[in-house]
Design an enzyme around this catalytic site. Structure first.
Site, mmCIF file in Angstrom:
data_model
loop_
_atom_site.group_PDB
_atom_site.id
_atom_site.type_symbol
_atom_site.label_atom_id
_atom_site.label_comp_id
_atom_site.label_asym_id
_atom_site.label_seq_id
_atom_site.Cartn_x
_atom_site.Cartn_y
_atom_site.Cartn_z
ATOM 1 N N ARG A 98 0.812 -1.206 0.000
ATOM 2 C CA ARG A 98 0.000 0.000 0.000
ATOM 3 C C ARG A 98 0.849 1.261 0.000
ATOM 4 N NH1 ARG A 98 -3.087 1.992 -2.611
ATOM 5 N NH2 ARG A 98 -4.176 -0.007 -2.532
ATOM 6 N N LYS A 133 2.341 25.012 -3.690
ATOM 7 C CA LYS A 133 1.104 24.384 -3.204
ATOM 8 C C LYS A 133 1.237 22.862 -3.275
ATOM 9 C CE LYS A 133 -1.631 28.382 -4.631
ATOM 10 N NZ LYS A 133 -2.667 28.904 -5.536
ATOM 11 N N LYS A 165 4.971 39.852 -3.325
ATOM 12 C CA LYS A 165 3.559 39.897 -3.688
ATOM 13 C C LYS A 165 2.948 41.198 -3.183
ATOM 14 C CE LYS A 165 3.058 34.924 -4.008
ATOM 15 N NZ LYS A 165 2.187 33.750 -3.752
ATOM 16 N N GLU A 199 5.140 40.294 -8.207
ATOM 17 C CA GLU A 199 3.779 40.068 -8.690
ATOM 18 C C GLU A 199 3.069 41.401 -8.899
ATOM 19 O OE1 GLU A 199 0.905 37.137 -6.671
ATOM 20 O OE2 GLU A 199 0.236 39.105 -5.968
ATOM 21 N N ASP A 220 -0.594 38.516 -12.440
ATOM 22 C CA ASP A 220 -1.489 37.706 -11.622
ATOM 23 C C ASP A 220 -2.950 37.983 -11.949
ATOM 24 O OD1 ASP A 220 -2.086 35.874 -9.500
ATOM 25 O OD2 ASP A 220 -2.617 37.594 -8.253
#
Length: 289
Positions: A98, A133, A165, A199, A220
Site C-alpha cells: 500500500r 502548493k 507579492k 507580482e 497575476d
C-alpha cells in the site's frame, strides 16, 4: 532534486505509520517461507513517476525483496502495461504494497496531469511550472513528478528566491517610498546571485517594477487582453510569468499571449491519483498452513 536520502526518510516514515508494530494480517495468514511475485500494472494510461520511491517501500521493508522497474520515470504508458515486477518474501511484499502504491499513484497522477498541460502549450515557448502548493513533507516527490511530466519547478522554498507579492509591496511602500525605490533598496541588500520576482495585478504597476531592474514579473489574474498588453509592454526586459485562473481549458490561450512561464498550482494540489494496481501471486506451496 529527489535524493536517495530524502526517499528513504519519507518512505521510512510512511512505513512506520502504516505498520508501527508489524503487519498483523500478513503475519497471521501467510506462512513465513512463502514467496510472492507481484506486477505493478497500469489500469489506465498515463506518465510513470516514482519508480525509485516505489522500490524503496519494498527495500526498506525487507532487503531481500527485488524490484525490477520496467518503465522509466517520465515515460508514457498505456492501460495494461506492466510497470514493475516485485519478487520476495510474501509477508514483506504485502506489508509494503500500500505504501509503495500510494506514492507511485500520487506521483504518476501529477506527472500525467502535468503532461496534459505541457501538451496544450507545446506549440508555444511557454513553460509550465509548479508552485509551492504541495503536500507538506512531499514537495521533493511531487516536484520530481512535475519534471517527469515535462514541467518545470518554481522556487523550491522561501529560502531560494525573492518573490514580492501585493502584501510585501504594501509594507515596503507604507512610508511613502515608491515601488521602484523600495525594490532597488531591497536588491542592494541581496547577493548578486539572488533572483527577484515581483507580482503585479494591474498594467500600471509594470513600469515601476521594470525600473528597478527586476528579473521576473508575474502577471497575476490578468485578463487575456491585458496579458497580451503586458507582454508587449515588458518587451523582453524581464521574464514574464502568468498565474491565476489557469486550467486545462484556459492554459492554451494564456500561452498564446507570449508569456514565458505559466505557474499552475493544480499540478500538485488537484492531481488525481492514477489507477495503478499490484497483482500478487504466491508461489505454489506457499499458502498458509
Amino acid at each position: 532534486m529527489l535524493t536517495a536520502a530524502t526517499i528513504d526518510r519519507v518512505v521510512g516514515a510512511a512505513l512506520e505509520e502504516d505498520a508501527p508494530w508489524g503487519d498483523i494480517t500478513s503475519e497471521t495468514l501467510i506462512v513465513e517461507t512463502a514467496i510472492a511475485t507481484a506486477e505493478l500494472i497500469a489500469r489506465e494510461p498515463g506518465v510513470f513517476s516514482g519508480g525509485e520511491v516505489f522500490a524503496a517501500a519494498f527495500r526498506l521493508t525487507d532487503p531481500r525483496i527485488r524490484v525490477d522497474l520496467i518503465v522509466e520515470d517520465g515515460a508514457w504508458f498505456d492501460a495494461g502495461t506492466v510497470l514493475a515486477v516485485v519478487t520476495g518474501p510474501a509477508r514483506a511484499v504485502l506489508t509494503a504494497e500500500r505504501v509503495g502504491l500510494n506514492f507511485t499513484q500520487r506521483m504518476s497522477g501529477i506527472a500525467t496531469l502535468t503532461g496534459r498541460y505541457v501538451a496544450e502549450v507545446a506549440h508555444t515557448a511557454a513553460r509550465i511550472a509548479d508552485t509551492r502548493k504541495t503536500t507538506p513533507g512531499l514537495r521533493a516527490f511531487e516536484r520530481h513528478a512535475v519534471r517527469n511530466g515535462g514541467g518545470h519547478n518554481h522556487r523550491y522554498s522561501l529560502s531560494d528566491a525573492v518573490m514580492a507579492k501585493d502584501n510585501h509591496l504594501a509594507m515596503l511602500t507604507q512610508n511613502g517610498v515608491s515601488v521602484t525605490q523600495a525594490l532597488q533598496a531591497a536588491k542592494s541588500r541581496l547577493p548578486h546571485t539572488m533572483h527577484i520576482e515581483v507580482e503585479v495585478d494591474r498594467l500600471d504597476q509594470i513600469e515601476p517594477v521594470l525600473a528597478a531592474g527586476i528579473g521576473t514579473i508575474m502577471l497575476d489574474n490578468f485578463a487575456l487582453t491585458d496579458m497580451r498588453t503586458g507582454v508587449a509592454q515588458i518587451a523582453g526586459r524581464a521574464t514574464v510569468e502568468a498565474s491565476g485562473g489557469v486550467n486545462l481549458d484556459t492554459v492554451r490561450a494564456i500561452a498564446e499571449t507570449g508569456v514565458d512561464v505559466i505557474s499552475v498550482g493544480a499540478l500538485t494540489h488537484s492531481a488525481r491519483a492514477l489507477d495503478l494496481g499490484l497483482d500478487i501471486r504466491i508461489d505454489a506451496g506457499a499458502q498458509p498452513a
